[in-house]
Design a protein around this motif. Structure first.
Motif, PDB file in Angstrom:
ATOM      1  N   VAL A   1      31.537  41.536  39.000  1.00 24.54           N
ATOM      2  CA  VAL A   1      32.825  41.224  39.650  1.00 24.54           C
ATOM      3  C   VAL A   1      32.524  40.721  41.065  1.00 24.54           C
ATOM      4  CG1 VAL A   1      35.133  42.089  40.190  1.00 24.54           C
ATOM      5  CG2 VAL A   1      33.807  43.155  38.356  1.00 24.54           C
ATOM      6  N   PRO A   2      32.097  39.463  41.212  1.00 23.00           N
ATOM      7  CA  PRO A   2      31.696  38.972  42.535  1.00 23.00           C
ATOM      8  C   PRO A   2      32.858  38.807  43.506  1.00 23.00           C
ATOM      9  CG  PRO A   2      31.649  37.194  40.940  1.00 23.00           C
ATOM     10  CD  PRO A   2      31.883  38.441  40.158  1.00 23.00           C
ATOM     11  N   LEU A   3      34.045  38.417  42.995  1.00 23.91           N
ATOM     12  CA  LEU A   3      35.204  38.164  43.853  1.00 23.91           C
ATOM     13  C   LEU A   3      36.384  39.035  43.426  1.00 23.91           C
ATOM     14  CD1 LEU A   3      35.068  34.244  43.955  1.00 23.91           C
ATOM     15  CD2 LEU A   3      34.262  35.823  45.716  1.00 23.91           C
ATOM     16  N   VAL A   4      37.167  39.476  44.404  1.00 27.27           N
ATOM     17  CA  VAL A   4      38.336  40.309  44.115  1.00 27.27           C
ATOM     18  C   VAL A   4      39.544  39.782  44.879  1.00 27.27           C
ATOM     19  CG1 VAL A   4      37.060  42.403  43.553  1.00 27.27           C
ATOM     20  CG2 VAL A   4      37.630  41.916  45.931  1.00 27.27           C
ATOM     21  N   ASP A   5      40.724  40.071  44.331  1.00 25.78           N
ATOM     22  CA  ASP A   5      41.968  39.641  44.951  1.00 25.78           C
ATOM     23  C   ASP A   5      42.320  40.563  46.127  1.00 25.78           C
ATOM     24  OD1 ASP A   5      42.457  37.519  43.145  1.00 25.78           O
ATOM     25  OD2 ASP A   5      43.179  38.974  41.656  1.00 25.78           O
ATOM     26  N   PRO A   6      43.107  40.067  47.081  1.00 20.83           N
ATOM     27  CA  PRO A   6      43.501  40.892  48.230  1.00 20.83           C
ATOM     28  C   PRO A   6      44.141  42.229  47.855  1.00 20.83           C
ATOM     29  CG  PRO A   6      44.008  38.604  48.671  1.00 20.83           C
ATOM     30  CD  PRO A   6      43.543  38.662  47.238  1.00 20.83           C
TER      31      PRO A   6
ATOM     32  N   ARG B   1      40.644  34.941  47.406  1.00 23.44           N
ATOM     33  CA  ARG B   1      39.816  36.038  46.931  1.00 23.44           C
ATOM     34  C   ARG B   1      38.631  36.194  47.881  1.00 23.44           C
ATOM     35  NH1 ARG B   1      38.301  35.525  40.844  1.00 23.44           N
ATOM     36  NH2 ARG B   1      38.860  37.726  40.757  1.00 23.44           N
ATOM     37  N   GLN B   2      38.070  37.403  47.925  1.00 22.55           N
ATOM     38  CA  GLN B   2      36.939  37.627  48.809  1.00 22.55           C
ATOM     39  C   GLN B   2      35.824  38.333  48.060  1.00 22.55           C
ATOM     40  OE1 GLN B   2      38.740  40.440  51.798  1.00 22.55           O
ATOM     41  NE2 GLN B   2      36.841  41.550  51.415  1.00 22.55           N
ATOM     42  N   PRO B   3      34.604  38.202  48.539  1.00 22.55           N
ATOM     43  CA  PRO B   3      33.484  38.850  47.850  1.00 22.55           C
ATOM     44  C   PRO B   3      33.630  40.370  47.834  1.00 22.55           C
ATOM     45  CG  PRO B   3      32.690  37.176  49.381  1.00 22.55           C
ATOM     46  CD  PRO B   3      34.149  37.371  49.670  1.00 22.55           C
ATOM     47  N   LEU B   4      33.442  40.954  46.679  1.00 19.71           N
ATOM     48  CA  LEU B   4      33.457  42.409  46.575  1.00 19.71           C
ATOM     49  C   LEU B   4      32.380  43.015  47.453  1.00 19.71           C
ATOM     50  CD1 LEU B   4      34.428  45.053  45.282  1.00 19.71           C
ATOM     51  CD2 LEU B   4      32.893  44.595  43.368  1.00 19.71           C
ATOM     52  N   ARG B   5      31.283  42.316  47.596  1.00 12.85           N
ATOM     53  CA  ARG B   5      30.171  42.809  48.409  1.00 12.85           C
ATOM     54  C   ARG B   5      30.623  43.122  49.828  1.00 12.85           C
ATOM     55  NH1 ARG B   5      27.098  40.087  51.891  1.00 12.85           N
ATOM     56  NH2 ARG B   5      27.997  38.117  51.178  1.00 12.85           N
TER      57      ARG B   5
END
Length: 288
Positions: free
Chosen positions: A47-52, A3-7
């Motif tokens: 939602v700090p982290l999101v899936d690819p 997962r990566q930061p939405l920011r």
């Protein structure tokens, strides 16, 4: 896959949109992210982290927006007042500035019970439906001469009625018809209109020039042709103390109030600006 930061995804989306010439790059990036995630924009910090797959889906929508496809065509809706309306190809997309027209109109109705309201050139039905939502006691009429626009308006009207709003009465008609709404002469408390008003040949952003229906954007006589008919119609429809608000091109800041002032039954003709200081709409009241 991590997962990566939405920011970070939002920063990249904002950069892409800014490079494409989108003025509201950050705003649009956040709204697209909220659309992909199925949350409200204000909930994005939760939602700090999101899936690819989310990052990929956001990237695809950003690529569309970078081609200057209207944001509202991508998400499928536009906001006005406290509601949203469905929009897409074939109907004019209401802009945030139209909320100023709505706010002025609701102020006119504040002291009136069971008011009668008419929206001319209704398009998606946005103004009429926003009034009906804010004022359940109002009897709201809306008219357009375009079948595609009326199909969108009917869809939105059915949706709002299903949500519990007072139904809006939709009609097919033309504001240049001197008999339009003759049965309402002198009975209307508020007339609202966002007509075609852009002078033919004027340069516009791609979102408008390439995606809004041409007949809903441009007007002859320097953009004033239909506005003149709207002024005549409003003067006939309004009851004493009733109000009319007409959105116009930013070069019409003097012309439209002057057209309103020429009608002896109308008074208090006033020009209004938007938040950026551009001339946006004009208003008047029916004399006693």
């Amino acid at each position: 896959m991590r997962r990566q930061p939405l920011r970070l995804a939002l920063l990249e989306a904002t950069r892409m949109l800014s490079d494409a010439g989108v003025e509201s790059a950050r705003n649009d990036a956040e709204l697209l992210a909220a659309h992909v995630l199925g949350v409200e924009r204000g909930e994005l910090p939760l939602v700090p982290l999101v899936d690819p797959p989310v990052v990929e889906a956001l990237g695809q929508l950003v690529a569309q927006r970078a081609k200057r496809v209207p944001l509202q065509h991508i998400t499928g809706w536009a906001a006005i007042g406290d509601i949203t309306v469905d929009v897409g190809p074939g109907v004019f997309v209401p802009r945030p500035e139209t909320d100023l027209v709505l706010s002025w109109g609701l102020d006119v109705l504040a002291s009136r019970s069971h008011p009668v309201v008419v929206e001319l050139c209704t398009g998606s039905g946005a103004l009429a439906l926003a009034v009906a939502h804010a004022r359940p006691d109002a009897q709201v009429y809306a008219v357009d001469n375009d079948t595609a626009a009326l199909a969108w308006a009917r869809r939105n009207a059915d949706k709002r009625a299903g949500a519990g709003d007072t139904p809006v009465r939709l009609y097919s008609g033309d504001v240049t018809d001197g008999r339009l709404f003759a049965e309402l002469d002198g009975l209307v408390d508020l007339v609202l209109c966002n007509p075609p008003y852009v002078p033919i040949g004027k340069s516009l952003p791609p979102e408008v020039a390439e995606h809004d229906p041409e007949h809903a954007v441009y007007a002859a006589d320097g953009g004033l042709a239909l506005i003149k008919s709207v002024v005549t119609l409003a003067a006939r429809l309004l009851r004493s103390g009733g109000g009319v608000a007409i959105e116009h091109d930013d070069d019409h800041g003097q012309a439209v109030p002057a057209l309103l002032s020429q009608r002896r039954v109308l008074s208090e003709a006033t020009g209004h600006t938007d938040l950026a200081g551009r001339s946006r709409f004009a208003t008047a009241r029916r004399t006693g």
